[in-house]
Design a protein around this motif. Structure first.
Motif, PDB file in Angstrom:
ATOM      1  N   LEU A 104       0.824  -1.204   0.000  1.00 20.10           N
ATOM      2  CA  LEU A 104       0.000   0.000   0.000  1.00 20.10           C
ATOM      3  C   LEU A 104       0.867   1.267   0.000  1.00 20.10           C
ATOM      4  O   LEU A 104       0.547   2.242  -0.692  1.00 20.10           O
ATOM      5  N   LEU A 105       1.951   1.251   0.772  1.00 25.26           N
ATOM      6  CA  LEU A 105       2.822   2.422   0.820  1.00 25.26           C
ATOM      7  C   LEU A 105       3.505   2.669  -0.521  1.00 25.26           C
ATOM      8  O   LEU A 105       3.599   3.816  -0.981  1.00 25.26           O
ATOM      9  N   GLU A 106       3.988   1.600  -1.161  1.00 28.24           N
ATOM     10  CA  GLU A 106       4.612   1.775  -2.477  1.00 28.24           C
ATOM     11  C   GLU A 106       3.595   2.285  -3.488  1.00 28.24           C
ATOM     12  O   GLU A 106       3.906   3.157  -4.318  1.00 28.24           O
ATOM     13  N   SER A 107       2.372   1.771  -3.422  1.00 34.34           N
ATOM     14  CA  SER A 107       1.326   2.222  -4.338  1.00 34.34           C
ATOM     15  C   SER A 107       0.973   3.683  -4.093  1.00 34.34           C
ATOM     16  O   SER A 107       0.735   4.441  -5.036  1.00 34.34           O
ATOM     17  N   ALA A 108       0.941   4.078  -2.810  1.00 31.78           N
ATOM     18  CA  ALA A 108       0.629   5.476  -2.484  1.00 31.78           C
ATOM     19  C   ALA A 108       1.710   6.415  -3.008  1.00 31.78           C
ATOM     20  O   ALA A 108       1.415   7.484  -3.546  1.00 31.78           O
ATOM     21  N   LEU A 109       2.973   6.010  -2.871  1.00 29.72           N
ATOM     22  CA  LEU A 109       4.060   6.834  -3.408  1.00 29.72           C
ATOM     23  C   LEU A 109       3.957   6.963  -4.923  1.00 29.72           C
ATOM     24  O   LEU A 109       4.109   8.051  -5.488  1.00 29.72           O
ATOM     25  N   ALA A 110       3.709   5.846  -5.586  1.00 29.53           N
ATOM     26  CA  ALA A 110       3.592   5.874  -7.047  1.00 29.53           C
ATOM     27  C   ALA A 110       2.386   6.699  -7.481  1.00 29.53           C
ATOM     28  O   ALA A 110       2.433   7.409  -8.495  1.00 29.53           O
ATOM     29  N   PHE A 111       1.308   6.629  -6.718  1.00 23.26           N
ATOM     30  CA  PHE A 111       0.115   7.404  -7.032  1.00 23.26           C
ATOM     31  C   PHE A 111       0.409   8.901  -6.986  1.00 23.26           C
ATOM     32  O   PHE A 111      -0.141   9.675  -7.778  1.00 23.26           O
ATOM     33  N   LEU A 112       1.285   9.303  -6.072  1.00 26.33           N
ATOM     34  CA  LEU A 112       1.651  10.712  -5.947  1.00 26.33           C
ATOM     35  C   LEU A 112       2.742  11.119  -6.927  1.00 26.33           C
ATOM     36  O   LEU A 112       3.207  12.264  -6.902  1.00 26.33           O
ATOM     37  N   GLY A 113       3.183  10.203  -7.762  1.00 27.76           N
ATOM     38  CA  GLY A 113       4.229  10.503  -8.728  1.00 27.76           C
ATOM     39  C   GLY A 113       5.626  10.362  -8.173  1.00 27.76           C
ATOM     40  O   GLY A 113       6.589  10.845  -8.785  1.00 27.76           O
TER      41      GLY A 113
END
Length: 291
Positions: free
Chosen positions: A224-233
């Protein structure tokens, strides 16, 4: 003349068999195992079923799913194959999840074991350090670390491990504090066993079950944390990940929702599988706790 026959006691099943039986009683855990195996297969076959580069254009941009069988799940706004990105994204998510979990558990076990075993000023220093990390929200600290270290997948994995070790450390400390006064520990000390051997050979194996269960939580949080970072660019643009797919798909969310919905569903199912696996492991390793 009658012969007296005595029945021999049946041998007890192996410990691994007992653990599997306890785990298999939980049908939700079996469902989580099935989902996890599917994700593993996706990660292992990335590049075989979908041999194309997931970052390369594979068709007309924004092709709907099930319209062109060359790209069964459609394409994104850059014409990249969503199915290929989904398979390669499974590999990235599992890689980040496994490595970040191993690193955070390793750090937490060492700090928690030393703190709980020795106590005194060592415990005070290590626990104050742990509390200092816990005062900063995990995601805020993660953003700061990624800004300092960089957004490559290796640095993201290390940063996730750094923000995730505090809970395992406190858990291991509590286990060691309850076990360090047991008879088998005193016997090892009387035999002249070193502190290092007592910590890692005598006490740690008895403290592992709750750590193994909690590892599934860290795996889910890491994804989830990696996905959140990627979501924010802030993810690694050189790798196809589910978070990158969602972040890029939000630009066309109203017209082509599938670009974000497909990887989002993959993340939900993967995180759900780890949650169900953790519940099953808890039933298997701590059968009395459920009662």
């Amino acid at each position: 003349m009658t012969l007296l026959t005595t029945e021999l006691p049946k041998p007890e099943p192996h410990r691994a068999v007992l653990l599997w039986r306890r785990f298999a009683r939980n049908r939700a855990a079996l469902l989580g195992l099935v989902i996890f195996v599917v994700v593993l297969i996706m990660a292992a076959t990335a590049g075989l079923i979908e041999p194309t580069d997931p970052l390369r254009r594979a068709g007309v941009p924004l092709t709907k799913p099930f319209v062109d069988w060359a790209t069964p799940l459609g394409t994104d706004q850059l014409g990249r194959d969503i199915l290929a990105s989904l398979f390669y994204g499974a590999r990235i998510s599992l890689l980040v999840g496994v490595l970040a979990t191993l690193l955070s558990i390793g750090i937490g076990v060492v700090i928690g074991a030393v703190s709980g075993y020795f106590g005194g000023w060592i415990d005070d220093v290590l626990m104050r350090t742990t509390e200092a990390f816990q005062t900063i929200p995990n995601f805020v600290l993660l953003l700061a670390l990624v800004a300092i270290l960089g957004s490559s997948i290796e640095y993201i994995t290390v940063a996730i491990a750094i923000v995730s070790w505090t809970a395992p450390a406190r858990m291991v400390r509590a286990e060691f504090m309850s076990l360090r006064g047991r008879e088998f520990v005193d016997a090892a000390r009387n035999l002249g066993v070193s502190n290092t051997a007592i910590i890692f050979r005598e006490i740690l194996p008895n403290a592992l079950p709750p750590i193994v269960v909690y590892a599934s939580v860290i795996m889910a949080l890491s994804i989830l944390l990696e996905s959140a970072l990627a979501f924010l660019g802030l993810g690694d643009p050189n790798h196809a990940s589910w978070g990158n797919m969602i972040g890029q798909g939000r630009a066309v969310l109203r017209s082509d929702w599938y670009c974000a919905a497909i990887p989002g569903t993959a993340i939900i199912l993967t995180v759900l599988s780890f949650s169900l696996l953790g519940e099953g492991l808890n039933d298997a390793l701590n059968p009395r706790q459920k009662k």
